[in-house]
Design a protein around this motif. Sequence first.
Motif, short mmCIF file in Angstrom:
data_model
loop_
_atom_site.label_atom_id
_atom_site.label_comp_id
_atom_site.label_asym_id
_atom_site.label_seq_id
_atom_site.Cartn_x
_atom_site.Cartn_y
_atom_site.Cartn_z
N VAL A 118 34.65 -2.81 -9.89
CA VAL A 118 33.98 -1.67 -10.19
C VAL A 118 34.50 -1.22 -11.50
O VAL A 118 33.50 -1.11 -12.71
CB VAL A 118 34.00 -0.24 -9.37
N LEU A 119 35.71 -1.30 -11.98
CA LEU A 119 35.94 -1.14 -13.21
C LEU A 119 36.04 -2.26 -14.22
O LEU A 119 35.28 -1.83 -15.52
CB LEU A 119 37.72 -1.00 -13.18
N ASN A 120 35.97 -3.36 -13.84
CA ASN A 120 35.69 -4.45 -14.67
C ASN A 120 34.38 -4.67 -15.21
O ASN A 120 33.86 -4.85 -16.30
CB ASN A 120 36.07 -5.75 -14.39
N GLN A 121 33.51 -4.36 -14.24
CA GLN A 121 32.08 -4.32 -14.35
C GLN A 121 31.67 -3.17 -15.43
O GLN A 121 30.74 -3.45 -16.16
CB GLN A 121 31.24 -4.29 -12.89
N LYS A 158 26.53 5.11 -5.46
CA LYS A 158 26.24 6.23 -6.08
C LYS A 158 27.78 6.96 -6.38
O LYS A 158 27.90 7.09 -7.75
CB LYS A 158 25.53 7.43 -5.32
N TYR A 159 28.46 6.76 -5.61
CA TYR A 159 29.97 7.38 -5.83
C TYR A 159 30.44 6.45 -6.91
O TYR A 159 31.04 7.10 -8.01
CB TYR A 159 30.75 7.67 -4.64
N ASN A 160 30.39 5.34 -6.52
CA ASN A 160 31.16 4.33 -7.62
C ASN A 160 30.68 4.42 -8.91
O ASN A 160 31.35 4.29 -10.06
CB ASN A 160 31.03 2.91 -7.16
N ALA A 161 29.43 4.63 -9.07
CA ALA A 161 28.82 4.46 -10.42
C ALA A 161 29.10 5.85 -11.16
O ALA A 161 29.32 5.75 -12.33
CB ALA A 161 27.21 4.52 -10.06
N GLU A 162 29.19 6.96 -10.28
CA GLU A 162 29.40 8.13 -10.87
C GLU A 162 30.91 8.15 -11.33
O GLU A 162 31.38 8.79 -12.46
CB GLU A 162 29.23 9.32 -10.02
N ASP A 184 29.94 -3.62 -18.75
CA ASP A 184 28.67 -2.82 -19.17
C ASP A 184 28.71 -2.08 -20.35
O ASP A 184 27.68 -1.93 -21.18
CB ASP A 184 28.14 -2.02 -18.23
N ARG A 185 29.70 -1.55 -20.77
CA ARG A 185 29.95 -0.99 -21.99
C ARG A 185 30.00 -1.63 -23.26
O ARG A 185 29.78 -1.29 -24.34
CB ARG A 185 31.25 0.04 -21.95
N THR A 215 31.17 6.35 -14.57
CA THR A 215 30.47 6.99 -15.82
C THR A 215 31.09 8.39 -16.20
O THR A 215 30.95 8.16 -17.70
CB THR A 215 28.94 7.68 -15.07
N GLU A 216 31.66 8.99 -15.73
CA GLU A 216 32.54 10.10 -15.84
C GLU A 216 33.64 9.96 -16.69
O GLU A 216 34.48 10.70 -17.08
CB GLU A 216 32.57 11.20 -15.03
N LYS A 217 34.31 8.48 -16.67
CA LYS A 217 35.63 8.23 -17.17
C LYS A 217 35.45 7.82 -18.62
O LYS A 217 34.53 7.29 -19.02
CB LYS A 217 36.15 7.08 -16.61
N SER A 218 36.56 8.24 -19.32
CA SER A 218 36.53 7.82 -20.89
C SER A 218 36.80 6.26 -20.85
O SER A 218 37.26 5.68 -19.82
CB SER A 218 37.45 8.63 -21.64
N ASP A 219 36.71 5.75 -21.94
CA ASP A 219 36.86 4.27 -22.15
C ASP A 219 38.31 3.97 -21.74
O ASP A 219 38.77 2.85 -20.92
CB ASP A 219 36.50 3.81 -23.38
N LYS A 220 39.26 4.82 -22.22
CA LYS A 220 40.65 4.40 -22.23
C LYS A 220 40.99 4.85 -20.57
O LYS A 220 41.86 4.32 -20.29
CB LYS A 220 41.30 5.71 -22.97
N ASP A 221 40.28 5.89 -19.84
CA ASP A 221 40.75 5.84 -18.57
C ASP A 221 40.52 4.82 -17.73
O ASP A 221 41.42 4.23 -16.95
CB ASP A 221 39.81 7.12 -18.05
N LEU A 222 39.27 4.11 -18.25
CA LEU A 222 38.94 2.89 -17.48
C LEU A 222 39.75 1.79 -17.73
O LEU A 222 40.20 1.02 -16.89
CB LEU A 222 37.46 2.59 -17.72
N VAL A 223 40.09 1.63 -18.93
CA VAL A 223 40.94 0.56 -19.17
C VAL A 223 42.21 0.69 -18.89
O VAL A 223 43.10 -0.11 -18.55
CB VAL A 223 40.81 0.30 -20.83
N ASP A 224 42.77 1.88 -18.82
CA ASP A 224 44.13 2.39 -18.30
C ASP A 224 44.18 2.03 -16.65
O ASP A 224 45.28 1.75 -16.03
CB ASP A 224 44.51 3.70 -18.52
#
Lengths: 183, 153
Positions: free
Chosen positions: A134-137, A102-106, A141-142, A109-118
């Motif tokens: 977690v990040l790559n998945q 649940k934590y990993n999913a949240e 998914d996006r 979810t709350e991160k912007s695309d740029k945050d994830l990619v960075d």
Amino acid sequence: MSSSTDSPTLTTETTQLSPQPDTETAKPTKKITLKSSDNQIFEVEESVAMEFATVKSFFEDSPSTDTVPLPNVTAKPLSQVIEFCKEQIKFKANPDEAQKKKYNAEFVTEKSDKDLVDMIPVANYLEIKDLLDVLNQAVADRIENKSVEYVRSFFGIDNDFTAEEEAALRREHAWAYEGVDED
Amino acid sequence: MGISHYVEKREHEITEYFMEPQQILPAFVSHLGSKNRFTNREVEPGPPHEALFFVLAYLDVFELLVMSEVCMPFRDAVSRDVLPWRNIIIDRPLNSRLSDEILVQITTRAHGRLRTLALINCFKITDDGLQTVIEKNHLINKLHIPGCSGLTP
């Protein structure tokens, strides 16, 4: 107490006040300093820093150091990565798979695309497998079921194909696009 | 609903071979030095963020095809990389479009190293098509073919 200058004593007292004074919490925790490329200083507990395999091996080689420079990592993704690892340590001490999921999913979810990619290159550089996964998945998914044009504008990618190359790829993949929404 | 079930399954697949994509990644680490070039990506499009190469190993067939059309660096990364093609799962929406010919073409990208093949409701697939793929890929250890009505039971 107000006149006390002996702050270490105060810290010990606070520790003893905690509900479960087991050896783990009573032990003074060693802090490790991480320095980002933009010269921000992050003081983290040793256990958090040991989640970073790269940092861990650095310490195994030179145990006396207390500051690790990270010249390829900027402050923002680093702070987010630290936040993630702090939580993972809690789950390690107190395993709860459902809560962790649940934590990993949240977290993503709350991160912007740029945050994830960075964060991805940082997670890779620091060798934090769980986070990288977690990040790559999350990014995968996006872009699920999205069109080429969508992915280009989503990530700000320049189309560097010639018209001929693009048409050839289109033809090769035509079977996959029957009835796809252009979103 | 069907999708979430499917994602669960896929996550499992991915953790299973997680270490392997790592081995190819050092090639991309060299991109790290230029990590700030993406700061203004909202302003003008440029080359893809290095992080996206890491994501390729997490994509399914449809997204891999899409990514290889996005730009040359992705096309080259997808075509020279065997890893994402070793576990092929065809579900909706590609199932109804998958012919024998396309199946053979797609599985060839694994260069004989296909390990998992899941064809879910791929009703155009015939015995001949499946046979061809299996003969070329001796390492298949998981075969999942529910609802492929073109196959002889």
